[in-house]
Motif scaffolding. Structure first.
Motif, PDB file in Angstrom:
ATOM      1  N   ALA A 136       0.812  -1.223   0.000  1.00 18.36           N
ATOM      2  CA  ALA A 136       0.000   0.000   0.000  1.00 18.36           C
ATOM      3  C   ALA A 136       0.839   1.262   0.000  1.00 18.36           C
ATOM      4  O   ALA A 136       0.333   2.342  -0.354  1.00 18.36           O
ATOM      5  CB  ALA A 136      -0.932   0.001   1.219  1.00 18.36           C
ATOM      6  N   VAL A 137       2.106   1.165   0.398  1.00 18.21           N
ATOM      7  CA  VAL A 137       2.939   2.356   0.591  1.00 18.21           C
ATOM      8  C   VAL A 137       3.017   3.255  -0.642  1.00 18.21           C
ATOM      9  O   VAL A 137       2.746   4.465  -0.554  1.00 18.21           O
ATOM     10  CB  VAL A 137       4.352   1.957   1.064  1.00 18.21           C
ATOM     11  N   PRO A 138       3.406   2.750  -1.825  1.00 18.98           N
ATOM     12  CA  PRO A 138       3.610   3.661  -2.966  1.00 18.98           C
ATOM     13  C   PRO A 138       2.368   4.474  -3.320  1.00 18.98           C
ATOM     14  O   PRO A 138       2.442   5.705  -3.462  1.00 18.98           O
ATOM     15  CB  PRO A 138       4.000   2.714  -4.113  1.00 18.98           C
ATOM     16  N   GLU A 139       1.227   3.815  -3.449  1.00 19.63           N
ATOM     17  CA  GLU A 139       0.011   4.523  -3.842  1.00 19.63           C
ATOM     18  C   GLU A 139      -0.465   5.475  -2.750  1.00 19.63           C
ATOM     19  O   GLU A 139      -0.866   6.611  -3.039  1.00 19.63           O
ATOM     20  CB  GLU A 139      -1.087   3.516  -4.174  1.00 19.63           C
ATOM     21  N   ASP A 140      -0.394   5.026  -1.499  1.00 17.04           N
ATOM     22  CA  ASP A 140      -0.889   5.857  -0.408  1.00 17.04           C
ATOM     23  C   ASP A 140      -0.030   7.107  -0.212  1.00 17.04           C
ATOM     24  O   ASP A 140      -0.552   8.199   0.007  1.00 17.04           O
ATOM     25  CB  ASP A 140      -0.930   5.053   0.895  1.00 17.04           C
ATOM     26  N   ILE A 141       1.297   6.943  -0.267  1.00 19.13           N
ATOM     27  CA  ILE A 141       2.172   8.105  -0.098  1.00 19.13           C
ATOM     28  C   ILE A 141       2.025   9.048  -1.284  1.00 19.13           C
ATOM     29  O   ILE A 141       2.010  10.275  -1.116  1.00 19.13           O
ATOM     30  CB  ILE A 141       3.634   7.656   0.080  1.00 19.13           C
ATOM     31  N   ALA A 142       1.897   8.495  -2.484  1.00 22.16           N
ATOM     32  CA  ALA A 142       1.711   9.354  -3.667  1.00 22.16           C
ATOM     33  C   ALA A 142       0.453  10.195  -3.539  1.00 22.16           C
ATOM     34  O   ALA A 142       0.425  11.370  -3.959  1.00 22.16           O
ATOM     35  CB  ALA A 142       1.648   8.492  -4.925  1.00 22.16           C
ATOM     36  N   SER A 143      -0.591   9.649  -2.932  1.00 20.97           N
ATOM     37  CA  SER A 143      -1.853  10.395  -2.805  1.00 20.97           C
ATOM     38  C   SER A 143      -1.730  11.584  -1.873  1.00 20.97           C
ATOM     39  O   SER A 143      -2.561  12.495  -1.905  1.00 20.97           O
ATOM     40  CB  SER A 143      -2.962   9.465  -2.300  1.00 20.97           C
ATOM     41  N   LEU A 144      -0.679  11.607  -1.031  1.00 19.33           N
ATOM     42  CA  LEU A 144      -0.492  12.717  -0.094  1.00 19.33           C
ATOM     43  C   LEU A 144       0.330  13.862  -0.689  1.00 19.33           C
ATOM     44  O   LEU A 144       0.416  14.930  -0.086  1.00 19.33           O
ATOM     45  CB  LEU A 144       0.205  12.218   1.180  1.00 19.33           C
ATOM     46  N   ALA A 145       0.959  13.635  -1.844  1.00 17.59           N
ATOM     47  CA  ALA A 145       1.798  14.670  -2.467  1.00 17.59           C
ATOM     48  C   ALA A 145       0.945  15.844  -2.931  1.00 17.59           C
ATOM     49  O   ALA A 145      -0.239  15.699  -3.240  1.00 17.59           O
ATOM     50  CB  ALA A 145       2.589  14.078  -3.627  1.00 17.59           C
ATOM     51  N   HIS A 146       1.575  17.022  -2.984  1.00 17.37           N
ATOM     52  CA  HIS A 146       0.832  18.252  -3.251  1.00 17.37           C
ATOM     53  C   HIS A 146       0.771  18.643  -4.722  1.00 17.37           C
ATOM     54  O   HIS A 146       0.013  19.545  -5.093  1.00 17.37           O
ATOM     55  CB  HIS A 146       1.456  19.405  -2.455  1.00 17.37           C
ATOM     56  N   THR A 147       1.565  17.999  -5.578  1.00 14.09           N
ATOM     57  CA  THR A 147       1.556  18.321  -7.009  1.00 14.09           C
ATOM     58  C   THR A 147       1.474  17.030  -7.818  1.00 14.09           C
ATOM     59  O   THR A 147       1.919  15.967  -7.344  1.00 14.09           O
ATOM     60  CB  THR A 147       2.823  19.096  -7.422  1.00 14.09           C
ATOM     61  N   PRO A 148       0.945  17.097  -9.041  1.00 13.88           N
ATOM     62  CA  PRO A 148       0.906  15.895  -9.882  1.00 13.88           C
ATOM     63  C   PRO A 148       2.283  15.300 -10.124  1.00 13.88           C
ATOM     64  O   PRO A 148       2.447  14.067 -10.140  1.00 13.88           O
ATOM     65  CB  PRO A 148       0.267  16.407 -11.176  1.00 13.88           C
ATOM     66  N   MET A 149       3.285  16.173 -10.304  1.00 12.15           N
ATOM     67  CA  MET A 149       4.647  15.673 -10.518  1.00 12.15           C
ATOM     68  C   MET A 149       5.129  14.882  -9.305  1.00 12.15           C
ATOM     69  O   MET A 149       5.682  13.783  -9.425  1.00 12.15           O
ATOM     70  CB  MET A 149       5.610  16.829 -10.797  1.00 12.15           C
ATOM     71  N   ALA A 150       4.915  15.431  -8.109  1.00  9.07           N
ATOM     72  CA  ALA A 150       5.353  14.761  -6.889  1.00  9.07           C
ATOM     73  C   ALA A 150       4.595  13.453  -6.673  1.00  9.07           C
ATOM     74  O   ALA A 150       5.156  12.481  -6.161  1.00  9.07           O
ATOM     75  CB  ALA A 150       5.176  15.679  -5.690  1.00  9.07           C
ATOM     76  N   GLN A 151       3.349  13.408  -7.072  1.00 13.45           N
ATOM     77  CA  GLN A 151       2.576  12.177  -6.937  1.00 13.45           C
ATOM     78  C   GLN A 151       3.170  11.062  -7.794  1.00 13.45           C
ATOM     79  O   GLN A 151       3.370   9.934  -7.323  1.00 13.45           O
ATOM     80  CB  GLN A 151       1.126  12.432  -7.331  1.00 13.45           C
ATOM     81  N   GLN A 152       3.464  11.375  -9.058  1.00 14.03           N
ATOM     82  CA  GLN A 152       4.062  10.377  -9.944  1.00 14.03           C
ATOM     83  C   GLN A 152       5.448   9.963  -9.443  1.00 14.03           C
ATOM     84  O   GLN A 152       5.788   8.773  -9.441  1.00 14.03           O
ATOM     85  CB  GLN A 152       4.166  10.951 -11.361  1.00 14.03           C
ATOM     86  N   ARG A 153       6.225  10.942  -9.021  1.00 12.73           N
ATOM     87  CA  ARG A 153       7.588  10.671  -8.544  1.00 12.73           C
ATOM     88  C   ARG A 153       7.576   9.788  -7.302  1.00 12.73           C
ATOM     89  O   ARG A 153       8.289   8.786  -7.224  1.00 12.73           O
ATOM     90  CB  ARG A 153       8.281  11.998  -8.237  1.00 12.73           C
ATOM     91  N   ASP A 154       6.763  10.140  -6.310  1.00  9.57           N
ATOM     92  CA  ASP A 154       6.754   9.406  -5.054  1.00  9.57           C
ATOM     93  C   ASP A 154       6.227   7.980  -5.245  1.00  9.57           C
ATOM     94  O   ASP A 154       6.725   7.028  -4.630  1.00  9.57           O
ATOM     95  CB  ASP A 154       5.906  10.131  -4.016  1.00  9.57           C
ATOM     96  N   GLY A 155       5.222   7.828  -6.117  1.00 13.67           N
ATOM     97  CA  GLY A 155       4.717   6.485  -6.380  1.00 13.67           C
ATOM     98  C   GLY A 155       5.798   5.596  -6.963  1.00 13.67           C
ATOM     99  O   GLY A 155       5.977   4.442  -6.548  1.00 13.67           O
ATOM    100  N   ALA A 156       6.553   6.126  -7.944  1.00 15.59           N
ATOM    101  CA  ALA A 156       7.625   5.338  -8.567  1.00 15.59           C
ATOM    102  C   ALA A 156       8.764   5.083  -7.591  1.00 15.59           C
ATOM    103  O   ALA A 156       9.322   3.976  -7.543  1.00 15.59           O
ATOM    104  CB  ALA A 156       8.150   6.076  -9.801  1.00 15.59           C
ATOM    105  N   LEU A 157       9.119   6.084  -6.777  1.00 16.48           N
ATOM    106  CA  LEU A 157      10.229   5.947  -5.837  1.00 16.48           C
ATOM    107  C   LEU A 157       9.948   4.860  -4.811  1.00 16.48           C
ATOM    108  O   LEU A 157      10.773   3.955  -4.589  1.00 16.48           O
ATOM    109  CB  LEU A 157      10.490   7.281  -5.141  1.00 16.48           C
TER     110      LEU A 157
END
Length: 326
Positions: A136-157
């Motif tokens: 659940a970590v990648p998707e859940d953390i990505a949903s907390l990001a404040h910009t679309p770029m950060a969401q994509q980046r955090d999900g992949a990271l």
């Protein structure tokens, strides 16, 4: 040559010939500064090169006694007693390495340092996430990001951290150019501790996430970092750690749930699935098999915990069944 000059030459040798990491170099610099500061006071003056050779076992033990006293005095500020012991053990290691260097490169030998006992500490067992939480970590953390770029980046990271068992520093040091080997062979070339390289196979789901992220990357040039910050430059580890702290608070998870716990989860879940210990060692980039064997101990501890909670005869107090005698 002064003692400070010898320390500087030792650190340069560590960086160039031993390829020690910058963090190790800075830790050793601080440790040796503390050691020399103590000896300057203890011996009524900073020892020169000949003086370093004359430091006795009693002098070394006096230094260790002061380190122990400082740790005891500040016990409330230490996370655990084991952490204090690990810190003292590292300082002893720094001093031993320094004197080995002096003997091999500067002709200054001190046999007393070989008799110095290393403080013992109990290495904590790895504490992985459950399979459900790790997935659940990648998707859940990505949903907390404040910009679309950060969401994509955090999900992949975070998918990369769990899917490949990387250290956070290893993932953040990747560049777009490193995706070249991924496209051609399905593996990533990872530079780990000591700048040692290893090839890590990438799962299809992780590979797809990285390919999607590349299309969304703000500047997908080969020399650019794979995971940039919002303002450009390489993403700092502290930013990723903060994102995970926010997520674990919302998820009600304990403090040991960090980006590094995803590496523990990767190894533990592979072991639970029957992966060979040597394979896990190679994937993690461990120099010693004993480091990887900690996951065996962690798995045994988990099985014992399940047994103690689930087996009827493991209960401390058993209630008599209805219809039976006490």
């Amino acid at each position: 040559m002064t003692a400070e000059d010898a320390v500087q030459k030792f650190l340069e040798w560590m960086a160039t010939e031993k390829r020690a990491s910058p963090l190790t170099i800075e830790a050793y610099r601080a440790d040796l500064a503390r050691f020399l500061s103590f000896m300057a006071e203890h011996l009524d003056g900073l020892p020169d090169m000949a003086g370093l050779a004359r430091i006795s076992l009693r002098d070394f033990r006096a230094w260790l006694a002061q380190e122990q006293a400082r740790a005891t005095a500040s016990r409330q500020r230490q996370s655990t007693p084991d952490r204090a012991a690990r810190t003292r053990a590292r300082r002893v290691s720094a001093v031993r390495s320094f004197f080995r260097y002096l003997a091999r490169r500067q002709g200054v030998e001190n046999p007393a340092v070989a008799l110095l006992a290393t403080p013992r500490s109990k290495k904590p067992l790895p504490r992985p996430l459950s399979v459900t939480d790790a997935k659940a970590v990648p998707e859940d953390i990505a949903s907390l990001a404040h910009t679309p770029m950060a969401q994509q980046r955090d999900g992949a990271l975070f998918l990369l951290l769990y899917g490949c068992g990387l250290r956070i520093s290893e993932a953040l040091n990747l560049n777009i150019a490193d995706l070249g080997t991924l496209a051609s062979s399905g593996v990533l070339r990872i530079r780990g501790k000591g700048n040692k390289e290893r090839l890590v196979p990438v799962l299809p789901a992780v590979r797809q996430a990285l390919e999607v992220w590349r299309t969304q990357h703000p500047s997908p040039q080969p020399e650019e970092p794979m995971f940039p910050g919002v303002r450009g430059g390489r993403l700092q580890a502290g930013v990723a750690q903060k994102a995970m702290r926010e997520w674990r608070a919302l998820a009600g998870l304990p403090d040991h749930v960090t980006p590094h716990a995803l590496r523990h989860s990767f190894a533990t879940h592979l072991m639970e699935g029957g992966a060979d210990l040597r394979v896990i060692q190679e994937l993690l980039g461990h120099a010693s098999l004993s480091t990887t064997q900690r996951y065996t101990l962690a798995d045994e501890a988990r099985l014992l915990d399940v047994w103690s909670r689930a087996h009827p005869r493991a209960q401390k107090t058993a209630q008599p069944r209805e219809g039976t005698r006490d």
